[in-house]
Write a protein that holds these residues in place. Structure first.
Motif, short mmCIF file in Angstrom:
data_model
loop_
_atom_site.label_atom_id
_atom_site.label_comp_id
_atom_site.label_asym_id
_atom_site.label_seq_id
_atom_site.Cartn_x
_atom_site.Cartn_y
_atom_site.Cartn_z
N PRO A 375 0.84 -1.20 0.00
CA PRO A 375 0.00 0.00 0.00
C PRO A 375 0.88 1.26 0.00
O PRO A 375 2.03 1.19 0.42
N PRO A 376 0.38 2.42 -0.49
CA PRO A 376 -1.01 2.62 -0.92
C PRO A 376 -1.28 2.33 -2.39
O PRO A 376 -2.42 2.20 -2.79
N TYR A 377 -0.21 2.25 -3.25
CA TYR A 377 -0.46 2.10 -4.69
C TYR A 377 -0.87 0.68 -5.02
O TYR A 377 -1.95 0.46 -5.55
N GLY A 378 -0.02 -0.30 -4.71
CA GLY A 378 -0.32 -1.72 -4.83
C GLY A 378 -1.31 -2.13 -5.89
O GLY A 378 -2.43 -2.53 -5.58
N LEU A 379 -0.93 -2.07 -7.17
CA LEU A 379 -1.85 -2.35 -8.27
C LEU A 379 -2.51 -3.72 -8.13
O LEU A 379 -3.72 -3.87 -8.37
N LEU A 380 -1.75 -4.74 -7.75
CA LEU A 380 -2.30 -6.09 -7.63
C LEU A 380 -3.34 -6.17 -6.52
O LEU A 380 -4.28 -6.98 -6.59
N LEU A 381 -3.19 -5.35 -5.48
CA LEU A 381 -4.19 -5.31 -4.42
C LEU A 381 -5.54 -4.84 -4.96
O LEU A 381 -6.59 -5.39 -4.63
N PHE A 382 -5.50 -3.83 -5.82
CA PHE A 382 -6.75 -3.29 -6.38
C PHE A 382 -7.36 -4.26 -7.39
O PHE A 382 -8.58 -4.37 -7.49
N ILE A 383 -6.51 -4.97 -8.13
CA ILE A 383 -7.01 -5.95 -9.10
C ILE A 383 -7.74 -7.08 -8.38
O ILE A 383 -8.87 -7.45 -8.74
N THR A 384 -7.11 -7.64 -7.34
CA THR A 384 -7.75 -8.74 -6.61
C THR A 384 -8.94 -8.25 -5.78
O THR A 384 -9.90 -9.01 -5.58
N ALA A 385 -8.90 -7.00 -5.34
CA ALA A 385 -10.06 -6.44 -4.63
C ALA A 385 -11.25 -6.35 -5.58
O ALA A 385 -12.40 -6.61 -5.19
N ASN A 386 -10.98 -5.99 -6.83
CA ASN A 386 -12.05 -5.91 -7.83
C ASN A 386 -12.62 -7.29 -8.14
O ASN A 386 -13.83 -7.45 -8.34
N ILE A 387 -11.75 -8.30 -8.18
CA ILE A 387 -12.20 -9.67 -8.47
C ILE A 387 -13.09 -10.19 -7.34
O ILE A 387 -14.12 -10.82 -7.58
N THR A 388 -12.67 -9.94 -6.09
CA THR A 388 -13.37 -10.51 -4.93
C THR A 388 -14.43 -9.58 -4.34
O THR A 388 -15.19 -10.01 -3.46
N GLN A 389 -14.45 -8.31 -4.79
CA GLN A 389 -15.36 -7.31 -4.22
C GLN A 389 -15.14 -7.16 -2.71
O GLN A 389 -16.08 -6.98 -1.95
N GLN A 390 -13.87 -7.21 -2.32
CA GLN A 390 -13.49 -7.04 -0.91
C GLN A 390 -12.83 -5.67 -0.72
O GLN A 390 -12.18 -5.16 -1.64
N PRO A 391 -12.97 -5.06 0.46
CA PRO A 391 -12.27 -3.80 0.73
C PRO A 391 -10.76 -4.00 0.66
O PRO A 391 -10.25 -5.02 1.14
N VAL A 392 -10.06 -3.04 0.06
CA VAL A 392 -8.60 -3.15 -0.08
C VAL A 392 -7.94 -3.27 1.29
O VAL A 392 -6.96 -4.01 1.46
N GLY A 393 -8.48 -2.55 2.30
CA GLY A 393 -7.90 -2.60 3.63
C GLY A 393 -7.88 -3.99 4.22
O GLY A 393 -6.92 -4.40 4.89
N ARG A 394 -8.92 -4.78 3.95
CA ARG A 394 -8.98 -6.14 4.46
C ARG A 394 -7.95 -7.03 3.77
O ARG A 394 -7.33 -7.90 4.39
N ILE A 395 -7.75 -6.80 2.48
CA ILE A 395 -6.74 -7.58 1.73
C ILE A 395 -5.34 -7.21 2.21
O ILE A 395 -4.47 -8.08 2.34
N ILE A 396 -5.11 -5.93 2.48
CA ILE A 396 -3.80 -5.48 2.99
C ILE A 396 -3.47 -6.18 4.30
O ILE A 396 -2.33 -6.61 4.52
N ARG A 397 -4.47 -6.34 5.16
CA ARG A 397 -4.25 -7.03 6.43
C ARG A 397 -3.76 -8.45 6.22
O ARG A 397 -2.87 -8.94 6.95
#
Length: 431
Positions: A375-397
């Motif tokens: 974080p905060p840019y983390g392109l792959l975090l946003f891609i997988t967040a879009n796939i799973t419809q999960q908040p990015v903050g939860r994936i970062i954890r």
């Protein structure tokens, strides 16, 4: 009056913050620099055209992108996933291990972390979250983390970009990435096992060993792609650019004729997608070529080298500083921008410290890949967040344990150069 170089930097940062692509921002900043310096702005166009048309290696990038897009529309990903599941799905946290192994295999074909996350990632995330076996955030986190292996295991688009700015052999860079990529996969496998024990993840469906030969046979045409690719390069049959063309053609041949899973419409969509991705990378490369002319005019690489020389850093502390710098930049910049803008500035200092440029290339690319899940840019975090419809903050954890595992691998890669250069030296590298 404000210094033209400072003005150019301010303009680049401002345009980027306003949403413009980094490449276009660099082109705009370069033109402003030339105008305020009293130079003919057409110099930028001439530099750009020479940089683009005199570099044959650049052709490998759109071809590797096309190969990855063709693999994503066919059934190659499904067959590779089934093969990985048969190998490692029988252990606790098995689908997490399948995620690691499938990314490792797919990385030998696509050369792109994003292609890995979008293609194989969608399938494995759905498999992991079915029946609530794994939380969506954990599935997204491990998928983002394992996708970072894609550009380390050859072929690798970031390695091609590094070869362009450092004038190093693409083939030796590809070879240098193989053992580090395996180490990264191993570290993430170990971390997944620890997390599986901690959270009591299930043991997944065990594929009988008698079924393994049949599953392997069905996946064999896809598994042969990296063998053909790397065998052609290191056998002296193909250049990396020609190998990229062969990879795209072979992916189409296997998907359309052997697996019969690609329609003309699918192929057309793959062409459109690869054209968009190529245009995005092309603009970034064009901007970097133009701005690197400005950097050269300002004699910035020499100034940086002299500045660092004042502190008389040992090689150990220089590499520590370099890693911290790239990790920090990875939080706010995309990997391509780091490779094309920052690396040329540092190369004179790297040479002065006696650090091998192929080894340094692997360090840079690994740092850039870790940046994709930071974080905060983390392109792959946003891609997988879009796939799973999960908040990015939860994936970062959930991704932090894997970042730690990758940082451990990075330390080995940084401070054990013989580990990185073992395969290139076997292939004739003299560094």
């Amino acid at each position: 009056m404000i210094d033209p170089f400072t003005l150019a930097l301010i303009l680049i940062v401002a345009l980027t913050l306003m949403g413009a692509s980094v490449g276009l921002a660099m082109i705009a900043g370069s033109f402003v620099y030339l105008i305020f310096k009293g130079f003919d702005p057409s110099i930028a166009s001439e530099t750009l055209l020479q940089g683009l048309f005199n570099n044959y290696t650049l052709l490998a990038i759109p071809l590797f992108i096309l190969a990855a897009d063709i693999m994503n529309i066919g059934s190659l990903a499904d067959r590779l996933l089934r093969f990985a599941q048969a190998l490692v799905g029988r252990f606790r946290g098995g689908l997490g291990h399948v995620n690691v192994v499938s990314s490792l295999i797919f990385s030998g074909m696509s050369g792109s972390a994003v292609a890995d996350a979008v293609g194989m990632g969608k399938i494995i995330i759905n498999l992991m979250t079915r029946d609530g076996k794994y939380s969506k955030s954990y599935a997204a986190a491990i998928t983002a983390a394992t996708a970072t292996v894609g550009p380390i295991i050859p072929p690798s688009i970031p390695m091609v970009l590094y070869a362009i700015v450092s004038d190093q052999s693409v083939g030796f860079l590809f070879a240098a990435g193989m053992l580090p990529g395996l180490l990264m996969a191993l570290m993430m496998g170990v971390m997944n096992y620890i997390m599986a024990r901690r959270h009591d993840f299930p043991v997944d469906e065990v594929v009988p060993m008698r079924d393994l030969p049949g599953i392997t046979w069905k996946a064999l045409p896809a598994l042969m792609l990296p063998v053909i690719l790397l065998g052609g390069i290191y056998g002296g049959i193909m250049t990396p650019t020609e190998a990229a063309a062969v990879a795209a053609f072979y992916a189409l041949l296997v998907s359309a004729l052997f697996y019969r899973s690609v329609s003309f419409k699918d192929f057309y969509q793959a062409l459109l997608g690869s054209a968009r991705s190529t245009a995005s990378v092309g603009v970034l490369v064009a901007g970097a070529i133009t701005f690197n002319y400005v950097i050269t005019r300002e004699n910035l690489p020499v100034s940086i080298s002299e500045f660092l020389g004042q502190y008389e850093l040992s090689r150990f502390w220089f590499l520590i500083v370099i890693n911290l710098l790239f990790l920090a930049l990875g939080m706010v910049l995309e990997g391509g921008a780091i490779l094309l803008i920052i690396v040329p500035i540092l190369i004179p200092s790297v040479r002065a410290m006696g650090i091998d440029l192929v080894h340094f290339g692997v360090i840079v690319v690994v740092n850039a890949m870790i940046g994709l899940i930071t974080p905060p840019y983390g392109l792959l975090l946003f891609i997988t967040a879009n796939i799973t419809q999960q908040p990015v903050g939860r994936i970062i954890r959930d991704v932090w344990p894997f970042i730690i595992a990758l940082l451990v691998a990075l330390m080995v890669i940084t401070f054990v150069p013989d580990f990185v250069l073992f395969l290139p030296r076997l292939l004739g590298y003299q560094g």
